[in-house]
Design a protein around this motif. Structure first.
Motif, PDB file in Angstrom:
ATOM      1  N   SER A 139       0.839  -1.209   0.000  1.00  0.00           N
ATOM      2  CA  SER A 139       0.000   0.000   0.000  1.00  0.00           C
ATOM      3  C   SER A 139       0.870   1.254   0.000  1.00  0.00           C
ATOM      4  O   SER A 139       0.535   2.261  -0.637  1.00  0.00           O
ATOM      5  CB  SER A 139      -0.919   0.017   1.229  1.00  0.00           C
ATOM      6  OG  SER A 139      -1.807  -1.080   1.196  1.00  0.00           O
ATOM      7  N   GLN A 171      -7.676  -0.106  -0.434  1.00  0.00           N
ATOM      8  CA  GLN A 171      -7.830  -1.361   0.293  1.00  0.00           C
ATOM      9  C   GLN A 171      -9.067  -1.209   1.179  1.00  0.00           C
ATOM     10  O   GLN A 171      -9.327  -0.126   1.681  1.00  0.00           O
ATOM     11  CB  GLN A 171      -6.569  -1.583   1.147  1.00  0.00           C
ATOM     12  CG  GLN A 171      -6.413  -2.973   1.699  1.00  0.00           C
ATOM     13  CD  GLN A 171      -5.011  -3.224   2.281  1.00  0.00           C
ATOM     14  OE1 GLN A 171      -4.145  -2.341   2.238  1.00  0.00           O
ATOM     15  NE2 GLN A 171      -4.793  -4.396   2.815  1.00  0.00           N
ATOM     16  N   ASP A 202      -5.709  -1.678  -4.737  1.00  0.00           N
ATOM     17  CA  ASP A 202      -5.087  -2.204  -3.519  1.00  0.00           C
ATOM     18  C   ASP A 202      -5.916  -3.359  -2.972  1.00  0.00           C
ATOM     19  O   ASP A 202      -6.969  -3.146  -2.375  1.00  0.00           O
ATOM     20  CB  ASP A 202      -4.940  -1.087  -2.480  1.00  0.00           C
ATOM     21  CG  ASP A 202      -3.892  -1.443  -1.426  1.00  0.00           C
ATOM     22  OD1 ASP A 202      -3.514  -2.637  -1.339  1.00  0.00           O
ATOM     23  OD2 ASP A 202      -3.457  -0.528  -0.701  1.00  0.00           O
ATOM     24  N   GLU A 203      -5.452  -4.572  -3.198  1.00  0.00           N
ATOM     25  CA  GLU A 203      -6.109  -5.802  -2.743  1.00  0.00           C
ATOM     26  C   GLU A 203      -7.584  -5.898  -3.131  1.00  0.00           C
ATOM     27  O   GLU A 203      -8.440  -6.115  -2.273  1.00  0.00           O
ATOM     28  CB  GLU A 203      -5.974  -5.928  -1.215  1.00  0.00           C
ATOM     29  CG  GLU A 203      -4.530  -5.820  -0.804  1.00  0.00           C
ATOM     30  CD  GLU A 203      -4.055  -6.937   0.097  1.00  0.00           C
ATOM     31  OE1 GLU A 203      -4.751  -7.959   0.191  1.00  0.00           O
ATOM     32  OE2 GLU A 203      -2.979  -6.768   0.682  1.00  0.00           O
TER      33      GLU A 203
END
Ligand SMILES: Nc1ncnc2c1ncn2[C@@H]1O[C@H](COP(=O)(O)OP(=O)(O)OP(=O)(O)O)[C@@H](O)[C@H]1O
Ligand SMILES: [Mg+2]
Length: 257
Positions: free
Chosen positions: A47, A83, A165-166
């Motif tokens: 991140s 995320q 992000d993820e």
């Protein structure tokens, strides 16, 4: 010679938090149109790397360029999916309104006329496969559906670079595969460069051009087979790492330090 300018260029980048080195001498370039998976364990700095790319954090040393410009000057060229997107179940927004939030602001604050706005939103909804639930309350949709909306919101302003992000966290295997396939198709059709953060390399193997592996403050980029092997990962982690291939899946076992 625009083609020679990388989409993302890290040159000798250090990033520290206090005494701790999160990234040390990170040097890599991502070419325009590439789909790169960023892989690493919890706390590896994935991140942080995205935040550096957006100019939300500044390196302690070294230089970062996004399409040849300092990250802070890239207004409107980067789409971002954070995320852990969490929509309140009672948020009074339809799916399409949530996506529309990505339209303005992306382009120097000049509001689009509503017809243009509507066509951008419709195109983004269609591209992520969200047309069937476009008029439902966004907060009541499933995790996979919300992830699609978050991607639509990030691409609706027509960015050149997409940072995710993820996006696969908390999704089952088939939903994760759907998100990766959708992202790769959109990137190809719209000519967008993608950095996608994930814990596991497996869902990405068929779709990504290269992998950027983070461990121990170090970064290594290359084709999956160049990076996800015992030699390269043992060097990166600084300890023995086993890479097993079981039924077509890659399993990385990093021993204790
Ligand atoms: N705001 C902050 N202040 C201090 N330390 C932080 C902050 N944000 C992150 N860190 C630390 O920096 C390191 C890298 O964090 P980062 O969030 O980039 O990791 P990550 O690879 O994204 O991990 P995860 O897979 O858990 O999301 C971690 O050790 C984390 O504890
Ligand atoms: Mg993270």
């Amino acid at each position: 010679m625009n083609a020679a300018i990388p989409a993302v260029d890290f040159a000798g980048v250090d990033f520290k938090r206090g005494e701790r080195t999160i990234l040390g001498r990170a040097t890599f370039a991502v070419e325009p149109g590439e789909f790169v998976g960023i892989i690493g364990g919890n706390g590896a700095g994935k991140s942080t790397l995205l935040q550096l790319t957006m100019g939300l954090l500044a390196p302690s040393r070294g230089e970062i360029r996004v399409f040849g410009a300092p990250p802070r000057a890239t207004h409107g060229t980067i789409g971002y999916v954070p995320q852990r997107i969490e929509l309140d179940p009672d948020v009074p927004l339809r799916a399409r309104d949530f996506v529309a939030l990505g339209v303005d602001g992306a382009k120097f604050g000049i509001p689009f006329p509503s017809a243009r706005r509507r066509s951008l939103v419709d195109a983004a909804l269609a591209d992520v496969g969200a047309t069937p639930f476009a008029d439902k309350p966004a907060g009541r949709l499933s995790g996979g559906e919300q992830q699609r909306l978050a991607i639509a919101q990030a691409i609706v302003g027509r960015p050149k670079l997409l940072l995710l992000d993820e996006p696969l966290a908390n999704l089952d295997l088939s939903a994760a595969a759907g998100i990766v396939e959708t992202t790769a198709r959109i990137a190809r059709e719209r000519g967008i460069t993608v950095l996608l953060v994930a814990h596991d390399v497996n869902p990405l193997v068929r779709y990504m051009d290269r992998v950027l592996y983070l461990a121990n403050g170090r970064a290594a980029i290359g084709a999956v087979d160049e990076i996800v092997n015992e030699d390269t990962l043992s060097r990166l982690y600084d300890r023995p790492v086993d890479v097993l291939r079981v039924r077509g899946r890659i399993i990385v076992v990093a021993g204790d330090a």
